[in-house]
Design a protein around this motif. Sequence first.
Motif, short mmCIF file in Angstrom:
data_model
loop_
_atom_site.label_atom_id
_atom_site.label_comp_id
_atom_site.label_asym_id
_atom_site.label_seq_id
_atom_site.Cartn_x
_atom_site.Cartn_y
_atom_site.Cartn_z
N PHE A 405 0.85 -1.20 0.00
CA PHE A 405 0.00 0.00 0.00
C PHE A 405 0.88 1.24 0.00
O PHE A 405 2.05 1.19 0.35
CB PHE A 405 -0.91 0.00 1.24
CG PHE A 405 -1.93 -1.10 1.20
CD1 PHE A 405 -3.18 -0.89 0.64
CD2 PHE A 405 -1.64 -2.37 1.70
CE1 PHE A 405 -4.11 -1.92 0.59
CE2 PHE A 405 -2.57 -3.40 1.64
CZ PHE A 405 -3.81 -3.17 1.08
N GLU A 406 0.29 2.36 -0.40
CA GLU A 406 1.02 3.62 -0.39
C GLU A 406 0.13 4.74 0.12
O GLU A 406 -1.08 4.57 0.23
CB GLU A 406 1.62 3.92 -1.77
CG GLU A 406 0.62 3.93 -2.90
CD GLU A 406 1.32 3.99 -4.27
OE1 GLU A 406 2.53 3.78 -4.36
OE2 GLU A 406 0.62 4.28 -5.25
N GLU A 407 0.74 5.88 0.45
CA GLU A 407 -0.02 6.96 1.09
C GLU A 407 -0.95 7.68 0.13
O GLU A 407 -2.07 8.03 0.46
CB GLU A 407 0.92 7.99 1.72
CG GLU A 407 1.54 7.47 3.00
CD GLU A 407 2.32 8.54 3.73
OE1 GLU A 407 1.83 9.68 3.84
OE2 GLU A 407 3.43 8.23 4.19
N GLU A 408 -0.44 7.92 -1.08
CA GLU A 408 -1.22 8.72 -2.00
C GLU A 408 -2.21 7.87 -2.77
O GLU A 408 -1.98 6.70 -3.04
CB GLU A 408 -0.30 9.43 -2.98
CG GLU A 408 0.34 10.65 -2.36
CD GLU A 408 1.26 11.31 -3.37
OE1 GLU A 408 0.78 12.13 -4.14
OE2 GLU A 408 2.46 10.96 -3.37
N ASN A 409 -3.29 8.51 -3.14
CA ASN A 409 -4.32 7.86 -3.92
C ASN A 409 -4.13 8.30 -5.36
O ASN A 409 -4.55 9.37 -5.76
CB ASN A 409 -5.68 8.30 -3.41
CG ASN A 409 -6.78 7.54 -4.06
OD1 ASN A 409 -6.52 6.52 -4.71
ND2 ASN A 409 -8.00 7.99 -3.90
N ARG A 410 -3.46 7.48 -6.13
CA ARG A 410 -3.09 7.91 -7.47
C ARG A 410 -4.04 7.38 -8.53
O ARG A 410 -4.38 6.21 -8.53
CB ARG A 410 -1.69 7.39 -7.79
CG ARG A 410 -0.66 7.98 -6.85
CD ARG A 410 0.68 7.89 -7.50
NE ARG A 410 1.54 6.99 -6.77
CZ ARG A 410 2.67 6.53 -7.28
NH1 ARG A 410 3.02 6.81 -8.50
NH2 ARG A 410 3.44 5.74 -6.55
N GLY A 411 -4.41 8.25 -9.41
CA GLY A 411 -5.13 7.81 -10.60
C GLY A 411 -6.63 7.77 -10.45
O GLY A 411 -7.34 7.56 -11.42
N ILE A 412 -7.15 7.97 -9.22
CA ILE A 412 -8.61 7.93 -9.06
C ILE A 412 -9.16 9.34 -9.31
O ILE A 412 -9.08 10.20 -8.45
CB ILE A 412 -9.00 7.47 -7.64
CG1 ILE A 412 -8.33 6.16 -7.28
CG2 ILE A 412 -10.51 7.40 -7.49
CD1 ILE A 412 -8.81 4.98 -8.08
N GLU A 413 -9.65 9.56 -10.49
CA GLU A 413 -10.24 10.87 -10.80
C GLU A 413 -11.35 10.70 -11.81
O GLU A 413 -11.51 9.67 -12.40
CB GLU A 413 -9.18 11.83 -11.32
CG GLU A 413 -8.27 11.22 -12.36
CD GLU A 413 -7.10 12.15 -12.72
OE1 GLU A 413 -7.37 13.30 -13.06
OE2 GLU A 413 -5.94 11.72 -12.66
#
Lengths: 413, 413
Positions: A405-413
């Motif tokens: 897992f990672e902190e940022e929420n990437r790509g969900i837009e």
Amino acid sequence: MKDAIPLNEAQRMVLHHAVQLGTERIDLLQALGRILSNDIRSNRDHPPCDISAMDGYAVRAADLSVVPAQLIVIADIKAGDLPTLKVEAGRCARIMTGAPIPQGTDTVIRVEDTQAIAPDKVQINVIAKAGKDIRSRAENLRTNEVILTAGTEINPGTLGILAMVKCAEVQVRCRPSIAILSSGDELEGLHDAFDVNKIPDANSYALMAQVQALGIVPTLLGIARDDLNDLREKLEQGLQYDVLLVSGGTSVGVHDFVRPTLEQLGAQMHFWRVQMRPGQPVAFGTTKHCKVFCLPGNPVSSMVCFEQLVTPALRNMMGHARIFRRILPVRLTQAVAHRPGNVEFVRVVLSRDDGGYLATPTGSQSSGVLLSMARADALLVVPSACDGLEAGVKAIVQLLDGTEFEEENRGIE
Amino acid sequence: MKDAIPLNEAQRMVLHHAVQLGTERIDLLQALGRILSNDIRSNRDHPPCDISAMDGYAVRAADLSVVPAQLIVIADIKAGDLPTLKVEAGRCARIMTGAPIPQGTDTVIRVEDTQAIAPDKVQINVIAKAGKDIRSRAENLRTNEVILTAGTEINPGTLGILAMVKCAEVQVRCRPSIAILSSGDELEGLHDAFDVNKIPDANSYALMAQVQALGIVPTLLGIARDDLNDLREKLEQGLQYDVLLVSGGTSVGVHDFVRPTLEQLGAQMHFWRVQMRPGQPVAFGTTKHCKVFCLPGNPVSSMVCFEQLVTPALRNMMGHARIFRRILPVRLTQAVAHRPGNVEFVRVVLSRDDGGYLATPTGSQSSGVLLSMARADALLVVPSACDGLEAGVKAIVQLLDGTEFEEENRGIE
């Protein structure tokens, strides 16, 4: 046998001996992460008949040549019903998601595309081609068809499928029993009194956690002192397990009793040194029943050796096809010095970049600095023949535990 | 509230409510994967004194101005010893890895670079600068220094450090209690008799496995039938947990009792539809104590909604900083059609490419086809505004459970 062998050769030797274990029958509730040892066939058609994929109206497509069209609602069908009616021209049935399609209809119009006119009359506002929003009988599973093959890892989706074909118990590959033994007079156990001159035994616990991360609960045998009888007794106990990890005891000094004692106890040692850093002094041997790994006393070396040699062995024994750490392509943020000779594993943290990932060494790569292992996201692999990596070049890293897992929420837009 | 909201807004709403839980004290042996709720300070210097990093000889660098040099061996020091002697010019001590450096010496020469001449005499073949192969006192840990901060995830390296500073118990964030309830007359439970016309309840088990993969053992409440009393009783029971997952019951049809019953039981519903596919009908509500998610009845939709909304919520409650799936940059092997509107998650398998990873859709993306979820390595993220992705373009995927390892051993040479 004293010469260091290449890491990939050491891995081949380990995998040659660490072959897959037998099978056992376990409850489906405990099956996540295990490996199926048998093919699984479907016990049913799924769906059992043509069903609706939406909440709406089951209609005859031919009735919708001109829209809006008004239809008489002659039934109300929900999931679990077994409709026996036949729908004639000009009529339709209100239908729920998952409910059987009644005879005579060939299409489902979703409720959003309709308008209720009266309790028994609906206006359909759209045309549709036959078959729309219908799930065909056996579209997902067909009776007797092999749906999962032996060797499949049971992930959450697989476990759902096993529930779908009512496998309340499954036959899977066994997991190895594992013992962990530390050795050395200088070590202080976790529950021993504090002694300023001793070295706390961290390795047993880091190894335990690495084993736990693979889904196995190991047995901690404690610390064998530099005493032949104590060591012999504890090694003998450890060799009863499928796998024995001996932390420390890989040095070539006169105080090293581990090797001769293992040999006296019937272990055949296959290698004693591997061309890798950290971790050069790492040994592997076998008895008839047990695989024994002697890991370096330095905590980082111990963990890196576990990753490269023990993890693939354990996963192979458990029947996994995927036994090596997933690697990621990265770009280095700084130069990494390296002299040809050993494969080197550099602890790195990952950060983000336009196209992918950047890797930055965690600082001191001393094999005593366990903090750098705790902070690392990944191990940068520096091939043995490499004479250094420049800043900005592409390289590969192995992802470590806890980095899914990672902190940022990437790509969900 | 009936309108679908964007996924990132839904995630923000969920995370606003799913705040971190309290703390508890647990045994270090159970601590893997948990989050420290307190800073941890070192209880000791580590190493406790200057120690040898190698098996070899502790020497005075000044004695090696000309090599080979012969030195008198006056002692034999092993790890755990407390040497009181002082080594004068022309003399040295045999020393083991981890053993304290005796007074008077400043360098360690590894045994490979020496030759024993007599029991008390050694020839040193190399020169070395002072400090070589010595680990300094407190190089790893210094007494009272904060070595791990609150919020740190306990990975194997961290767990080793906790053992090093003798934390046999640790204070960590609690994990939520979780109940899973399926609903619908059409469902057949895992232990129910086979009925050809029923749909087996796969969702409870897939959801259970997704929860288990996060380290939590959920409670399965079974199947609520389309009966108000049964449903009310089971929902009331489920709302006693920190988190309640209701599978099915998100449809807008007349047979949907779930929403009004939840509201009667005091739940405030925050959204009922999200602009995502699969998974549009997915609801989130809260009572004073419980977070409740109503997930779609389609197994794939249910799993994808869990990934996007429930996983970040649960990880946030457990105190993780890393709450979103790690993403990988990939290149598509084939075009993926998409109409703007919803974020879409396409199940893909990964393969290898020169520079990185290729992603290929698993075939049917029908939300009823759980097999495609079982086979998927990752979810391709197609942004809501996108009007289709061409073959060969770069895209991003979220890695799924069970993909931390791969078959090939890449980069080890």
